[in-house]
Enzyme design. Structure first.
Site, short mmCIF file in Angstrom:
data_model
loop_
_atom_site.label_atom_id
_atom_site.label_comp_id
_atom_site.label_asym_id
_atom_site.label_seq_id
_atom_site.Cartn_x
_atom_site.Cartn_y
_atom_site.Cartn_z
N LYS A 131 -44.67 -26.95 -33.89
CA LYS A 131 -43.53 -27.29 -34.73
C LYS A 131 -43.70 -28.73 -35.21
O LYS A 131 -43.84 -29.64 -34.40
CB LYS A 131 -42.21 -27.18 -33.96
CG LYS A 131 -41.67 -25.77 -33.84
CD LYS A 131 -41.11 -25.22 -35.14
CE LYS A 131 -39.84 -25.93 -35.56
NZ LYS A 131 -38.69 -25.67 -34.69
N HIS A 132 -43.70 -28.92 -36.51
CA HIS A 132 -43.76 -30.26 -37.11
C HIS A 132 -44.95 -31.06 -36.58
O HIS A 132 -44.82 -32.20 -36.15
CB HIS A 132 -42.44 -31.00 -36.91
CG HIS A 132 -41.30 -30.35 -37.62
ND1 HIS A 132 -41.21 -30.28 -38.99
CD2 HIS A 132 -40.20 -29.71 -37.15
CE1 HIS A 132 -40.11 -29.63 -39.34
NE2 HIS A 132 -39.49 -29.27 -38.23
N ASN A 157 -47.02 -41.72 -29.52
CA ASN A 157 -47.36 -41.63 -28.10
C ASN A 157 -46.96 -40.26 -27.56
O ASN A 157 -45.97 -39.69 -28.01
CB ASN A 157 -46.61 -42.70 -27.31
CG ASN A 157 -47.18 -44.09 -27.47
OD1 ASN A 157 -48.37 -44.30 -27.61
ND2 ASN A 157 -46.29 -45.07 -27.44
N HIS A 161 -52.76 -39.04 -35.02
CA HIS A 161 -51.77 -39.33 -36.06
C HIS A 161 -52.19 -38.67 -37.37
O HIS A 161 -53.37 -38.43 -37.58
CB HIS A 161 -51.64 -40.84 -36.27
CG HIS A 161 -51.03 -41.56 -35.11
ND1 HIS A 161 -49.70 -41.46 -34.79
CD2 HIS A 161 -51.59 -42.37 -34.17
CE1 HIS A 161 -49.46 -42.20 -33.72
NE2 HIS A 161 -50.58 -42.76 -33.32
#
Length: 391
Positions: free
Chosen positions: A66-67, A230, A391
């Site tokens: 999710k996301h 993180n 990221h």
């Protein structure tokens, strides 16, 4: 096919949008539906995760994304009767290993997994499709589909369920790029191989790392490799039970993941297993009610005028003392972290959720304080020496 046009990017105002290959053909086929920009981000991150889990453990693997972060990830170990019940699959009989993996991945954090994008390491079989068919989900990526399983999945979302097939032999370019504010970033792909030897540097007094703990450490670190940083991950018996992602503070990651792990454990308490739900209650509504019942806002579901909508009779309050007593039995949980723990408070919080095994890079000026905290609680901690930011 070298490119695929998408409806829009992350948001409807972000047009045009597409995925494409600079060289060669796309390694994917869309078998049904119209996956979007975020769907493909989840799909491709999820596929990498399950492919590496399968390589590391030899077991069929699944993740629920999710996301652009996993809500859960797991390998295909058999379900206990209690696990089958809390994942709402106890009525399906014997499940395949792949189906067990997805039931576990979805069941780790069912609130977060609602509307997930699924990734499977193996060809989707009928057993797995049966589990997926009854859940609210946006789509799936897998290396293949059994014909009957494919037809079952095509019927989801009124025929609009996104189904992607990926070439399992596809090898990406070792250099990856992305643009931010018109500026191109370039780096080598994170090709780190996580295996048994990855956890050999045990720095605590207790050095008894079980085979199951090694599997759980691998699951934790591979999950973190594809989780927005993180991040930390709690794992128990072959599945992530709490993922804390995208927090600026390490302790907030641990608190978030620890609370999710606690909720997973509380769902197995007799008070929760025996909640008298009305037969008309759907699984998602039951999940919402359970989340309220075991949390601090329990009166939102137990107040007069509210409980009648959910239960056949009013359940007793699951008191703070009862919850603490149940959670105090937790043990043999593994905690992985994508970067070093800067303070021992992370270990203190982890201990309250039954953590016995810890894997983290190490490298903090306070490493010894963290090691001392682990020794105080009899934990086994491995320093991997490698950060896993994503990221």
């Amino acid at each position: 096919m070298k490119e695929l046009e998408l409806k829009y990017g992350c948001n409807p105002n972000q047009k045009p949008s597409r995925i494409f290959m600079k060289d060669g053909e796309l390694p994917i086929q869309v078998l049904n539906g119209k996956p979007g920009y975020i769907n493909f981000l989840d799909a491709l991150n999820g596929w990498q995760l399950v492919k590496e889990l399968k390589k590391a453990t030899g077991l069929p693997s699944a993740t629920s994304f999710k996301h652009v972060s996993p809500a859960g990830a797991a390998v295909g170990l058999p379900l206990s009767d209690v696990e089958a019940k809390i994942y709402w699959v106890d009525d399906l009989g014997e499940l395949s290993s792949l189906a067990c993996a997805y039931a576990r991945a979805r069941g780790a954090d069912r609130m977060s997994s609602y509307g997930d994008f699924i990734a499977l390491s193996d060809v989707c079989d009928v057993s797995t499709a049966t589990v997926i068919k009854r859940e609210f989900s946006d789509g799936i990526i897998a290396p293949g589909y059994e014909p009957e399983a494919l037809e079952m999945l095509k019927g989801k979302k009124k025929g609009n369920y996104a189904i992607i097939q990926i070439d399992p032999d596809y090898v990406p370019n070792p250099i990856e790029q992305k643009d931010v504010f018109g500026i191109t970033f370039e780096q080598g792909r994170n090709e780190l191989n996580i295996d048994d030897e990855f956890f050999n540097n045990i720095v605590t007094e207790n050095k008894e790392l079980t085979e199951q703990a090694k599997i759980d450490m691998a699951i934790a670190m591979i999950t973190l490799k594809y989780t927005q940083s993180n991040s930390v991950c709690f794992v128990k018996n072959g599945q992530a039970i709490g993922v804390g992602a995208g927090q600026q503070s390490r302790i907030h990651c641990v608190r978030l993941a620890g609370q999710k792990a606690d909720n997973w454990l509380l769902r197995q308490a007799p008070q929760v297993l025996n909640l008298p739900f009305k037969d008309v209650m759907k699984r998602a509504d039951r999940d919402n009610a359970i989340d309220l019942y075991i949390g601090e806002d329990y009166m939102d579901v137990l107040a007069d005028g509210e409980w009648e909508k959910v239960f056949t009779e009013k359940p007793p309050v699951f008191t703070k003392e009862e919850k603490q007593a149940w959670l105090s039995q937790a043990t043999d949980v593994t905690l992985g972290s994508d970067a070093f723990f800067p303070f021992s408070d992370n270990i203190e919080r982890a201990s309250r959720s039954g953590v016995k095994y810890v894997a983290q890079p190490g490298g903090s000026i306070r490493d010894q304080e963290v090691i001392d905290a682990c020794n105080k609680h009899g934990m086994v901690m491995s320093f991997t020496g490698l950060r896993l930011f994503h990221h």
